[in-house]
Design a protein around this motif. Structure first.
Motif, PDB file in Angstrom:
ATOM      1  N   PRO A   1       0.021  -6.632  -0.638  1.00  0.00           N
ATOM      2  CA  PRO A   1       0.260  -7.475  -1.816  1.00  0.00           C
ATOM      3  C   PRO A   1      -1.039  -7.987  -2.416  1.00  0.00           C
ATOM      4  CG  PRO A   1       1.762  -8.073  -0.053  1.00  0.00           C
ATOM      5  CD  PRO A   1       0.786  -7.102   0.534  1.00  0.00           C
ATOM      6  N   MET A   2      -2.004  -8.335  -1.561  1.00  0.00           N
ATOM      7  CA  MET A   2      -3.296  -8.778  -2.059  1.00  0.00           C
ATOM      8  C   MET A   2      -4.008  -7.645  -2.790  1.00  0.00           C
ATOM      9  SD  MET A   2      -3.276 -11.879  -1.163  1.00  0.00           S
ATOM     10  CE  MET A   2      -1.498 -11.714  -1.410  1.00  0.00           C
ATOM     11  N   ALA A   3      -3.895  -6.424  -2.267  1.00  0.00           N
ATOM     12  CA  ALA A   3      -4.516  -5.275  -2.918  1.00  0.00           C
ATOM     13  C   ALA A   3      -3.873  -5.012  -4.275  1.00  0.00           C
ATOM     14  CB  ALA A   3      -4.390  -4.041  -2.025  1.00  0.00           C
ATOM     15  N   THR A   4      -2.552  -5.113  -4.343  1.00  0.00           N
ATOM     16  CA  THR A   4      -1.845  -4.891  -5.610  1.00  0.00           C
ATOM     17  C   THR A   4      -2.290  -5.901  -6.657  1.00  0.00           C
ATOM     18  OG1 THR A   4       0.074  -4.067  -4.364  1.00  0.00           O
ATOM     19  CG2 THR A   4       0.427  -4.632  -6.674  1.00  0.00           C
ATOM     20  N   GLY A   5      -2.370  -7.160  -6.260  1.00  0.00           N
ATOM     21  CA  GLY A   5      -2.840  -8.188  -7.177  1.00  0.00           C
ATOM     22  C   GLY A   5      -4.309  -8.030  -7.514  1.00  0.00           C
ATOM     23  N   GLY A   6      -5.097  -7.573  -6.533  1.00  0.00           N
ATOM     24  CA  GLY A   6      -6.519  -7.412  -6.758  1.00  0.00           C
ATOM     25  C   GLY A   6      -6.837  -6.309  -7.746  1.00  0.00           C
ATOM     26  N   VAL A   7      -6.054  -5.237  -7.728  1.00  0.00           N
ATOM     27  CA  VAL A   7      -6.311  -4.103  -8.614  1.00  0.00           C
ATOM     28  C   VAL A   7      -5.649  -4.292  -9.971  1.00  0.00           C
ATOM     29  CG1 VAL A   7      -6.015  -1.613  -8.939  1.00  0.00           C
ATOM     30  CG2 VAL A   7      -6.569  -2.509  -6.679  1.00  0.00           C
ATOM     31  N   PHE A   8      -4.392  -4.726  -9.976  1.00  0.00           N
ATOM     32  CA  PHE A   8      -3.610  -4.733 -11.215  1.00  0.00           C
ATOM     33  C   PHE A   8      -3.389  -6.135 -11.788  1.00  0.00           C
ATOM     34  CE2 PHE A   8      -2.156  -1.108  -8.586  1.00  0.00           C
ATOM     35  CZ  PHE A   8      -2.705  -0.095  -9.359  1.00  0.00           C
ATOM     36  N   GLY A   9      -3.965  -7.153 -11.164  1.00  0.00           N
ATOM     37  CA  GLY A   9      -3.788  -8.512 -11.656  1.00  0.00           C
ATOM     38  C   GLY A   9      -2.565  -9.169 -11.041  1.00  0.00           C
ATOM     39  N   ARG A  10      -2.480 -10.484 -11.146  1.00  0.00           N
ATOM     40  CA  ARG A  10      -1.418 -11.232 -10.458  1.00  0.00           C
ATOM     41  C   ARG A  10      -0.308 -11.731 -11.373  1.00  0.00           C
ATOM     42  NH1 ARG A  10      -6.144 -11.758  -7.868  1.00  0.00           N
ATOM     43  NH2 ARG A  10      -6.056 -11.172  -5.673  1.00  0.00           N
ATOM     44  N   LYS A  11      -0.479 -11.514 -12.671  1.00  0.00           N
ATOM     45  CA  LYS A  11       0.559 -11.967 -13.597  1.00  0.00           C
ATOM     46  C   LYS A  11       1.871 -11.241 -13.348  1.00  0.00           C
ATOM     47  CE  LYS A  11       1.543 -12.621 -18.523  1.00  0.00           C
ATOM     48  NZ  LYS A  11       1.022 -12.473 -19.914  1.00  0.00           N
ATOM     49  N   TYR A  12       1.807  -9.936 -13.089  1.00  0.00           N
ATOM     50  CA  TYR A  12       3.008  -9.137 -12.866  1.00  0.00           C
ATOM     51  C   TYR A  12       3.107  -8.685 -11.403  1.00  0.00           C
ATOM     52  CZ  TYR A  12       2.477  -8.897 -17.936  1.00  0.00           C
ATOM     53  OH  TYR A  12       2.304  -9.216 -19.263  1.00  0.00           O
TER      54      TYR A  12
END
Length: 421
Positions: free
Chosen positions: A348-359
């Motif tokens: 989850p941290m990687a997903t937010g780190g690459v694609f942003g945390r808004k979505y």
């Protein structure tokens, strides 16, 4: 009182959100207790191993699919409405499983598909909500919340084996569990909500990225954009093999390690193997989520994935050597469980780190779907290699798959084109 005043009034000790997330995930983590139900269904109801496996596979797949839809719904309706829906669906699945005959098709449909979908509806909510309340400790608080999911099976297995089975049997246990899930999930409703618009944490500087692959806070990518990027497929593969390989090896390690210890003339081989699978595994599964969540806050998600998958691959390659005594078996199982659990905090941290945390809640649903794929292929492949007595081959394949994942992780770079959001 207007909406802003209402939201401002809601600000309380943010650690209450984490405590509620742990309780929520403890309820949802009951899916990992299925192996105990399966053993009773095999002995008391004459189910085959394949029939019991289908319930777990159906539940895991339903969970993974539900996470995708829940992520989008969370953006539209917020987490609290989804918590109510999860309580109703999860509880209904288990209660119906207890009411209907204990037949494979009925349990697959109720406990498997309905219960799994209910779990998936709420599973990723703490990831999104906690990261918003704790932008300064995203990994740690996500790990704490997810630890409940990893260790929940300890509670539910103990209650099944030590309390409910002898007292009321399997059917009533399903019903009692369903009622418990409704109560526990609904409890989290009162604490798991998004912070008010503009919420900030004193002293936190979002510009201090932990590694070069993190996006800046204001750069966010929606699902359609994400699915066009190679970074998504690198993450998808790496989580798929990390979870699938872990499930493959964990699924056969108990039987295989027992066989090895018997050959080495350990009289209590069955008890040793059971302790490794039923106690060491869930404890370190939960511990890995907390420790690697904290660790990823310090060194970033990218280096965390490289370290944990490299260690995991080495452990798989050495499993044939490790299973030579109770102590080495416990060490091997602890490392595998630790790194397996860490996937569900770091990615989850990687997903937010690459694609942003808004979505994040919607985007992570698509990344997490790789877990469903891994769960479908991993355990059956492990069972196949166990049936033909080539367990070491399963370990080697798992290790090689993880090495490929490590190499792909090195290639993940920050997306070049910013979103128009």
């Amino acid at each position: 009182m207007d909406e802003n005043q209402l939201q401002a009034k809601k600000i309380q000790n943010r650690w209450l959100v984490v405590i509620a997330a742990v309780i929520l995930e403890l309820a949802l983590g009951a899916i990992y207790a299925w192996s105990t139900f399966a053993s009773y269904l095999k002995t008391e109801e004459s189910w085959t191993s394949s029939e019991t496996q289908w319930v777990f596979s159906a539940g895991t797949l339903a969970l993974a699919i539900a996470v995708i839809f829940a992520g989008k719904l969370n953006e539209k309706f917020g987490p609290q409405k989804l918590i109510i829906l999860s309580a109703i669906v999860t509880g209904s699945g288990y209660i119906l499983g207890g009411i209907l005959p204990l037949r494979p098709i009925s349990i697959i449909l109720t406990v498997g598909l309905i219960g799994g979908a209910g779990i998936g509806i709420a599973y990723a909510l703490p990831i999104s909500v906690c990261s918003k309340w704790f932008p300064d400790k995203k990994g740690l608080v996500t790990g704490l919340g997810m630890a409940g999911f990893g260790t929940g099976s300890l509670i539910w297995q103990y209650l099944l084996q030590g309390v409910f089975y002898d007292a009321v049997g399997i059917s009533w246990t399903f019903i009692i569990y369903g009622i418990c899930f409704i109560i526990m999930i609904m409890f989290s409703y009162f604490f798991i909500y998004n912070p008010p618009e503009g919420y900030t944490v004193a002293g936190y500087d979002p510009s201090l990225a932990k590694n070069a692959s993190d996006t800046m806070e204001e750069v966010n990518y929606e699902r359609k954009e994400m699915l066009k990027m190679p970074q998504f497929y690198f993450l998808f593969y790496t989580l798929m093999v990390g979870s699938g390989a872990g499930l493959m090896v964990i699924g056969i390690s108990k039987i295989w390690s027992q066989q090895v210890l018997i050959r080495l003339e350990y009289e209590n081989a069955a008890a040793i193997a059971t302790f490794a699978a039923a106690v060491i595994y869930p404890l370190f599964n939960g511990l890995g989520r907390i420790v690697m969540g904290w660790f990823s806050d310090k060194i970033g998600w990218k280096l965390s994935i490289i370290i944990m998958d490299s260690v995991q691959a080495i452990t798989f390659f050495l499993m044939a050597i490790l299973v030579r005594s109770p102590a080495t078996l416990y060490i091997g199982m602890a490392i595998i469980a630790f790194n397996y659990g860490a996937n569900f905090t770091v990615f989850p941290m990687a997903t937010g780190g690459v694609f942003g945390r808004k979505y994040l809640s919607a985007n992570y649903g698509w990344v997490f779907f790789s877990f469903g794929i891994g769960a479908i292929f991993g355990p059956p492949l492990g069972g196949y290699f166990n049936d033909i007595n080539l367990q070491v081959t399963a370990f080697i394949i798992s290790g090689i798959s993880l090495v490929i994942g490590v190499l792909l992780t090195f290639l993940i770079k920050q997306p070049k084109k910013p979103s128009s959001n």
